[in-house]
Scaffold this motif. Structure first.
Motif, PDB file in Angstrom:
ATOM      1  N   ARG A  17      -1.939  20.936 -39.922  1.00  0.00           N
ATOM      2  CA  ARG A  17      -2.935  21.347 -38.931  1.00  0.00           C
ATOM      3  C   ARG A  17      -2.348  22.388 -37.986  1.00  0.00           C
ATOM      4  O   ARG A  17      -3.014  23.365 -37.624  1.00  0.00           O
ATOM      5  CB  ARG A  17      -3.433  20.136 -38.152  1.00  0.00           C
ATOM      6  CG  ARG A  17      -4.541  20.457 -37.146  1.00  0.00           C
ATOM      7  CD  ARG A  17      -5.207  19.193 -36.644  1.00  0.00           C
ATOM      8  NE  ARG A  17      -4.245  18.276 -36.043  1.00  0.00           N
ATOM      9  CZ  ARG A  17      -3.878  17.110 -36.583  1.00  0.00           C
ATOM     10  NH1 ARG A  17      -4.385  16.728 -37.740  1.00  0.00           N
ATOM     11  NH2 ARG A  17      -3.011  16.334 -35.968  1.00  0.00           N
ATOM     12  N   SER A  18      -1.074  22.210 -37.604  1.00  0.00           N
ATOM     13  CA  SER A  18      -0.421  23.197 -36.740  1.00  0.00           C
ATOM     14  C   SER A  18      -0.353  24.560 -37.417  1.00  0.00           C
ATOM     15  O   SER A  18      -0.589  25.599 -36.776  1.00  0.00           O
ATOM     16  CB  SER A  18       0.993  22.730 -36.385  1.00  0.00           C
ATOM     17  OG  SER A  18       0.976  21.581 -35.582  1.00  0.00           O
ATOM     18  N   ARG A  20      -2.338  25.751 -39.716  1.00  0.00           N
ATOM     19  CA  ARG A  20      -3.676  26.328 -39.856  1.00  0.00           C
ATOM     20  C   ARG A  20      -4.278  26.778 -38.529  1.00  0.00           C
ATOM     21  O   ARG A  20      -5.117  27.679 -38.507  1.00  0.00           O
ATOM     22  CB  ARG A  20      -4.593  25.322 -40.543  1.00  0.00           C
ATOM     23  CG  ARG A  20      -4.337  25.233 -42.042  1.00  0.00           C
ATOM     24  CD  ARG A  20      -5.068  24.065 -42.678  1.00  0.00           C
ATOM     25  NE  ARG A  20      -5.058  24.170 -44.125  1.00  0.00           N
ATOM     26  CZ  ARG A  20      -4.018  23.894 -44.897  1.00  0.00           C
ATOM     27  NH1 ARG A  20      -2.883  23.488 -44.338  1.00  0.00           N
ATOM     28  NH2 ARG A  20      -4.071  24.017 -46.200  1.00  0.00           N
ATOM     29  N   THR A  21      -3.880  26.160 -37.441  1.00  0.00           N
ATOM     30  CA  THR A  21      -4.437  26.539 -36.143  1.00  0.00           C
ATOM     31  C   THR A  21      -3.530  27.488 -35.364  1.00  0.00           C
ATOM     32  O   THR A  21      -4.014  28.299 -34.571  1.00  0.00           O
ATOM     33  CB  THR A  21      -4.719  25.292 -35.284  1.00  0.00           C
ATOM     34  OG1 THR A  21      -3.504  24.542 -35.101  1.00  0.00           O
ATOM     35  CG2 THR A  21      -5.763  24.400 -35.948  1.00  0.00           C
ATOM     36  N   LYS A 148      -3.551  35.998 -33.543  1.00  0.00           N
ATOM     37  CA  LYS A 148      -2.537  35.005 -33.884  1.00  0.00           C
ATOM     38  C   LYS A 148      -1.444  35.634 -34.757  1.00  0.00           C
ATOM     39  O   LYS A 148      -1.696  36.592 -35.485  1.00  0.00           O
ATOM     40  CB  LYS A 148      -3.161  33.826 -34.639  1.00  0.00           C
ATOM     41  CG  LYS A 148      -4.122  32.992 -33.812  1.00  0.00           C
ATOM     42  CD  LYS A 148      -4.674  31.845 -34.639  1.00  0.00           C
ATOM     43  CE  LYS A 148      -5.642  30.996 -33.826  1.00  0.00           C
ATOM     44  NZ  LYS A 148      -6.193  29.885 -34.639  1.00  0.00           N
TER      45      LYS A 148
END
Length: 217
Positions: A17-18, A20-21, A148
């Motif tokens: 999750r880290s 991907r975000t 990002k």
């Protein structure tokens, strides 16, 4: 089939999750080794280990990574997803003989961006003990023309121990040239996208930005 480990599942889910975000995406180029290999990447970012772990998960490739005792002391939960200490040489050789990728950061620590400053001999010793090839990987996590950072992994050809500094620097030079010459608003050409969006237009624009865009048309 190994038994389900809820703690390992929780750590794995959190890290994926880290990735991907926190990253716009992870991109890969080059021939990826199948089976046992010593993965020797450059190390200039906190994200480096996570990007490599995500790649191994997507390939379902067994994975072990060497970490310093200080890092393991700060993040002991990473043992559940394949981290071992740099002093644990017997488990490292055994992991290679069991078909794992073993990640060894040859610089020994996170270094500033630029040319390689040092290449330690651990990868060469592990290759000699296990017979596994050393794969140099140029790894850059960079903020370009998007909100990002993006992770790029360029896999080189297998090298023997004394060749590693030159082969790794060669791959870094090629990757840095690509980053300096290509459109910063687009992913690098020739790389396979593992996670993230292919262009800015694919990314979700938040509500305030959409409202502002509509009001100012």
């Amino acid at each position: 089939m190994s038994a389900f480990d809820p703690f390992e599942w929780m750590v794995r889910s959190s890290i994926r999750r880290s990735v991907r975000t926190g990253l716009r995406g992870v991109w890969v180029r080059g021939e990826l080794p199948s089976g046992a290999a010593i993965i020797a990447p450059s190390h200039h970012s906190w994200w480096d280990g996570y990007a490599l772990r995500e790649l191994a998960w997507q390939l379902r490739q067994p994975f072990t990574v060497l970490m310093t005792e200080r890092q393991l002391g700060n993040f002991p939960f990473l043992r559940s997803i394949g981290a071992i200490g740099t002093h644990e040489l017997r488990p490292a050789v055994q992991a290679l003989k069991s078909g794992h990728w073993l990640v060894v950061f040859p610089e020994g620590r996170i270094e500033p961006l630029g040319r390689l400053r040092q290449v330690e001999g651990g990868a060469a010793w592990l290759s000699k003990m296990s017979g596994a090839p050393i794969i140099p990987v140029a790894l850059r996590v960079v903020l370009r023309g998007q909100p990002k950072p993006e992770a790029y992994l360029r896999f080189g050809r297998a090298a023997i121990g004394p060749e590693l500094p030159n082969t790794l620097q060669h791959e870094l030079d090629l990757l840095d040239a690509e980053l300096s010459q290509q459109d910063p608003e687009q992913p690098l050409a020739g790389y396979l996208r593992l996670t993230g969006q292919s262009s800015l237009h694919d990314e979700r624009i938040d509500l305030p930005t959409r409202l502002l865009a509509r009001l100012t048309r």
